[in-house]
Design a protein around this motif. Structure first.
Motif, PDB file in Angstrom:
ATOM      1  N   ALA A  82      19.532  -9.887   6.226  1.00  0.00           N
ATOM      2  CA  ALA A  82      20.772  -9.826   7.005  1.00  0.00           C
ATOM      3  C   ALA A  82      20.950 -11.092   7.828  1.00  0.00           C
ATOM      4  O   ALA A  82      19.984 -11.754   8.195  1.00  0.00           O
ATOM      5  N   ALA A  83      22.197 -11.409   8.107  1.00  0.00           N
ATOM      6  CA  ALA A  83      22.496 -12.577   8.945  1.00  0.00           C
ATOM      7  C   ALA A  83      23.605 -12.206   9.927  1.00  0.00           C
ATOM      8  O   ALA A  83      24.557 -11.515   9.568  1.00  0.00           O
ATOM      9  N   ASN A  84      23.455 -12.657  11.148  1.00  0.00           N
ATOM     10  CA  ASN A  84      24.483 -12.481  12.176  1.00  0.00           C
ATOM     11  C   ASN A  84      24.885 -11.029  12.388  1.00  0.00           C
ATOM     12  O   ASN A  84      26.061 -10.717  12.493  1.00  0.00           O
ATOM     13  N   THR A  85      23.914 -10.156  12.453  1.00  0.00           N
ATOM     14  CA  THR A  85      24.196  -8.748  12.712  1.00  0.00           C
ATOM     15  C   THR A  85      23.061  -8.141  13.515  1.00  0.00           C
ATOM     16  O   THR A  85      21.937  -8.634  13.478  1.00  0.00           O
ATOM     17  N   ASP A  86      23.381  -7.100  14.256  1.00  0.00           N
ATOM     18  CA  ASP A  86      22.364  -6.389  15.026  1.00  0.00           C
ATOM     19  C   ASP A  86      21.967  -5.086  14.354  1.00  0.00           C
ATOM     20  O   ASP A  86      21.194  -4.308  14.883  1.00  0.00           O
ATOM     21  N   ARG A  87      22.488  -4.854  13.137  1.00  0.00           N
ATOM     22  CA  ARG A  87      22.295  -3.578  12.447  1.00  0.00           C
ATOM     23  C   ARG A  87      22.131  -3.786  10.950  1.00  0.00           C
ATOM     24  O   ARG A  87      22.876  -4.546  10.353  1.00  0.00           O
ATOM     25  N   VAL A  88      21.154  -3.110  10.376  1.00  0.00           N
ATOM     26  CA  VAL A  88      20.991  -3.123   8.915  1.00  0.00           C
ATOM     27  C   VAL A  88      20.765  -1.691   8.449  1.00  0.00           C
ATOM     28  O   VAL A  88      20.264  -0.849   9.197  1.00  0.00           O
ATOM     29  N   THR A  89      21.156  -1.433   7.218  1.00  0.00           N
ATOM     30  CA  THR A  89      20.849  -0.155   6.593  1.00  0.00           C
ATOM     31  C   THR A  89      20.020  -0.429   5.343  1.00  0.00           C
ATOM     32  O   THR A  89      20.144  -1.483   4.721  1.00  0.00           O
ATOM     33  N   PHE A  90      19.187   0.513   5.018  1.00  0.00           N
ATOM     34  CA  PHE A  90      18.342   0.396   3.836  1.00  0.00           C
ATOM     35  C   PHE A  90      17.961   1.802   3.397  1.00  0.00           C
ATOM     36  O   PHE A  90      18.130   2.765   4.137  1.00  0.00           O
ATOM     37  N   ILE A 107      18.800   3.384   9.264  1.00  0.00           N
ATOM     38  CA  ILE A 107      19.470   2.317  10.016  1.00  0.00           C
ATOM     39  C   ILE A 107      18.460   1.711  10.988  1.00  0.00           C
ATOM     40  O   ILE A 107      17.714   2.439  11.645  1.00  0.00           O
ATOM     41  N   ALA A 108      18.451   0.396  11.083  1.00  0.00           N
ATOM     42  CA  ALA A 108      17.657  -0.313  12.095  1.00  0.00           C
ATOM     43  C   ALA A 108      18.640  -1.103  12.951  1.00  0.00           C
ATOM     44  O   ALA A 108      19.460  -1.854  12.428  1.00  0.00           O
ATOM     45  N   VAL A 109      18.552  -0.903  14.272  1.00  0.00           N
ATOM     46  CA  VAL A 109      19.502  -1.526  15.202  1.00  0.00           C
ATOM     47  C   VAL A 109      18.745  -2.219  16.325  1.00  0.00           C
ATOM     48  O   VAL A 109      17.827  -1.644  16.909  1.00  0.00           O
ATOM     49  N   ILE A 110      19.148  -3.442  16.614  1.00  0.00           N
ATOM     50  CA  ILE A 110      18.650  -4.131  17.801  1.00  0.00           C
ATOM     51  C   ILE A 110      19.710  -3.960  18.880  1.00  0.00           C
ATOM     52  O   ILE A 110      20.888  -4.242  18.661  1.00  0.00           O
ATOM     53  N   GLY A 111      19.287  -3.469  20.019  1.00  0.00           N
ATOM     54  CA  GLY A 111      20.205  -3.255  21.130  1.00  0.00           C
ATOM     55  C   GLY A 111      19.484  -3.495  22.444  1.00  0.00           C
ATOM     56  O   GLY A 111      18.312  -3.895  22.457  1.00  0.00           O
ATOM     57  N   PRO A 112      20.163  -3.231  23.545  1.00  0.00           N
ATOM     58  CA  PRO A 112      19.544  -3.458  24.850  1.00  0.00           C
ATOM     59  C   PRO A 112      18.627  -2.313  25.250  1.00  0.00           C
ATOM     60  O   PRO A 112      18.946  -1.144  25.042  1.00  0.00           O
ATOM     61  N   ASP A 114      16.114  -0.615  28.461  1.00  0.00           N
ATOM     62  CA  ASP A 114      16.410  -0.142  29.815  1.00  0.00           C
ATOM     63  C   ASP A 114      16.677  -1.277  30.797  1.00  0.00           C
ATOM     64  O   ASP A 114      17.421  -1.106  31.757  1.00  0.00           O
ATOM     65  N   LEU A 115      16.097  -2.436  30.544  1.00  0.00           N
ATOM     66  CA  LEU A 115      16.291  -3.584  31.437  1.00  0.00           C
ATOM     67  C   LEU A 115      17.140  -4.672  30.784  1.00  0.00           C
ATOM     68  O   LEU A 115      17.139  -5.816  31.236  1.00  0.00           O
ATOM     69  N   GLY A 116      17.831  -4.326  29.700  1.00  0.00           N
ATOM     70  CA  GLY A 116      18.687  -5.284  29.013  1.00  0.00           C
ATOM     71  C   GLY A 116      17.965  -6.136  27.984  1.00  0.00           C
ATOM     72  O   GLY A 116      18.585  -6.953  27.320  1.00  0.00           O
ATOM     73  N   GLU A 117      16.661  -5.935  27.814  1.00  0.00           N
ATOM     74  CA  GLU A 117      15.875  -6.693  26.846  1.00  0.00           C
ATOM     75  C   GLU A 117      16.177  -6.192  25.434  1.00  0.00           C
ATOM     76  O   GLU A 117      16.545  -5.033  25.250  1.00  0.00           O
ATOM     77  N   PRO A 118      16.016  -7.046  24.408  1.00  0.00           N
ATOM     78  CA  PRO A 118      16.255  -6.585  23.042  1.00  0.00           C
ATOM     79  C   PRO A 118      15.154  -5.622  22.591  1.00  0.00           C
ATOM     80  O   PRO A 118      13.971  -5.869  22.812  1.00  0.00           O
ATOM     81  N   VAL A 119      15.580  -4.515  21.982  1.00  0.00           N
ATOM     82  CA  VAL A 119      14.658  -3.513  21.462  1.00  0.00           C
ATOM     83  C   VAL A 119      15.169  -3.069  20.096  1.00  0.00           C
ATOM     84  O   VAL A 119      16.345  -3.225  19.777  1.00  0.00           O
ATOM     85  N   LEU A 120      14.273  -2.507  19.289  1.00  0.00           N
ATOM     86  CA  LEU A 120      14.613  -2.067  17.943  1.00  0.00           C
ATOM     87  C   LEU A 120      14.504  -0.548  17.860  1.00  0.00           C
ATOM     88  O   LEU A 120      13.511   0.034  18.299  1.00  0.00           O
ATOM     89  N   THR A 121      15.542   0.060  17.290  1.00  0.00           N
ATOM     90  CA  THR A 121      15.543   1.502  17.051  1.00  0.00           C
ATOM     91  C   THR A 121      15.783   1.734  15.565  1.00  0.00           C
ATOM     92  O   THR A 121      16.723   1.182  14.994  1.00  0.00           O
TER      93      THR A 121
END
Length: 128
Positions: A82-90, A107-112, A114-121
């Motif tokens: 993936a390029a230029n996205t915060d979300r991918v599906t597989f 789905i794998a998502v990078i988001g903020p 609790d302290l605004g840091e990048p995290v992966l769900t």
């Protein structure tokens, strides 16, 4: 995060609370072994319904660690494509009983965090 003084926050539920409650499962240690650098969780739905092997698969070479490893590797491959996205599906194939596999969209998502840091769900579509 910046507080908006025009809004009255009635309730908030943090990522840390979700982990403590078991809604999210912290898999950061396993994710780092695969190559991820972010704090990583999978939803309890994904973990309980698919990552943990159903009863009866003990003799089929299925384990929670192995199934989680498969999810993480496929997430890493999807993220690298993936390029230029915060979300991918597989898609992931899970053995659900001897001779029966189930293909699941993940789905794998990078988001903020609790302290605004990048995290992966990593989650199922219905968990989004």
């Amino acid at each position: 995060m910046t507080a908006n003084k025009d809004w009255n926050i009635v309730y908030s539920y943090t990522r840390a609370q979700a982990i403590a409650d078991g809604v999210l499962v912290d898999v950061t240690a396993q994710a780092k072994q695969i190559g991820f650098r972010l704090h990583t969780v999978v939803t309890a739905t994904l973990f309980n319904e698919y990552v943990e092997p159903p009863a009866g698969l003990e003799g089929e070479g299925q384990s929670t660690a192995g199934r989680l490893h498969d999810v993480m590797v496929l997430a890493l491959f999807a993220a690298r494509r993936a390029a230029n996205t915060d979300r991918v599906t597989f898609k992931v194939d899970f053995l659900m009983e001897p001779g029966r596999k189930e293909t699941v969209e993940v789905i794998a998502v990078i988001g903020p965090g609790d302290l605004g840091e990048p995290v992966l769900t990593i989650m199922l579509p219905e968990d989004d």
